[in-house]
Motif scaffolding. Structure first.
Motif, PDB file in Angstrom:
ATOM      1  N   THR A  22       0.836  -1.197   0.000  1.00 55.44           N
ATOM      2  CA  THR A  22       0.000   0.000   0.000  1.00 55.44           C
ATOM      3  C   THR A  22       0.870   1.244   0.000  1.00 55.44           C
ATOM      4  N   ASP A  25       0.288   7.002   3.120  1.00 51.83           N
ATOM      5  CA  ASP A  25      -0.785   7.987   3.192  1.00 51.83           C
ATOM      6  C   ASP A  25      -0.162   9.363   3.431  1.00 51.83           C
ATOM      7  N   CYS A  61      -0.027  -2.223   4.457  1.00 53.21           N
ATOM      8  CA  CYS A  61      -0.037  -3.680   4.340  1.00 53.21           C
ATOM      9  C   CYS A  61       1.286  -4.163   3.751  1.00 53.21           C
ATOM     10  N   GLU A  83      -1.172  -6.179   8.414  1.00 51.08           N
ATOM     11  CA  GLU A  83      -1.774  -4.909   8.051  1.00 51.08           C
ATOM     12  C   GLU A  83      -1.950  -4.057   9.299  1.00 51.08           C
TER      13      GLU A  83
END
Length: 182
Positions: A22, A25, A61, A83
């Motif tokens: 992933t 963010d 993850c 995760e």
């Protein structure tokens, strides 16, 4: 220096972190680096610095392949993965059986709901709900507790048939409903 008003479409690349599945963010103001390889049209990005004063809630993850034969890409059902989700307040570890082992295991910490659970793909689980003060176990066959002494403080309720092997010592009152003398 990049013109902050310009938008550039770029794909995330896990440079030197190939098991991360992933994208980070990233938040406004966080540093990223852009790549364009040779004469390719695609532009890629990744984070460049560790900036904990900027980074906030995120879901990350990591996956590790669990397929013995080459050629097929692994996914969440055919890999071992972990995760971290600070948005939903969960941490999950998954151990796949894609390599022929007989069972799948999942370990879940759900701090938002006060749960800790270990379960398998056979319908068995053990865990506790901290918000309710409960410990629970579900088994397909037996729940076996081996101890020199088992102490249960508080009200005990047994439902179903009860078999006692060995001697029974009772201190206090015994009440029986629907007692059948046999």
């Amino acid at each position: 220096v990049v013109n902050k008003g310009k938008v550039i479409e770029a794909k995330w690349i896990p440079l030197s972190d190939s098991n991360r599945m992933t994208a980070p963010d990233v938040v406004k103001g966080e540093s990223v680096i852009l790549y364009r390889f040779a004469d390719m049209q695609d532009i890629y990005w990744t984070t460049i610095y560790r900036e904990p004063h900027l980074r906030r809630l995120e879901k990350v993850c990591y996956m590790y392949g669990n397929l013995a034969k080459p050629g097929k890409p692994f996914d969440k059902t055919s890999s071992w993965w972990v995760e971290f989700d600070t948005k939903q307040k969960k941490l999950q570890v998954h151990l796949s059986n894609s390599d022929g082992v007989p069972v799948v295991y999942d370990l879940l910490f759900d701090t938002k709901n006060g749960l800790f659970v270990v379960k398998d793909d056979k319908g068995q689980s053990v865990g506790f709900n901290s918000t309710k003060g409960e410990l629970f176990a579900t088994a397909k066959a037996n729940v076996i507790i081996t101890s020199p002494t088992l102490i249960v403080n508080g009200k005990s309720e047994l439902k179903g048939n009860v078999t006692i092997s060995g001697s029974v010592k009772v201190s206090g009152v015994v009440t029986a409903k629907n007692f059948v003398k046999g």
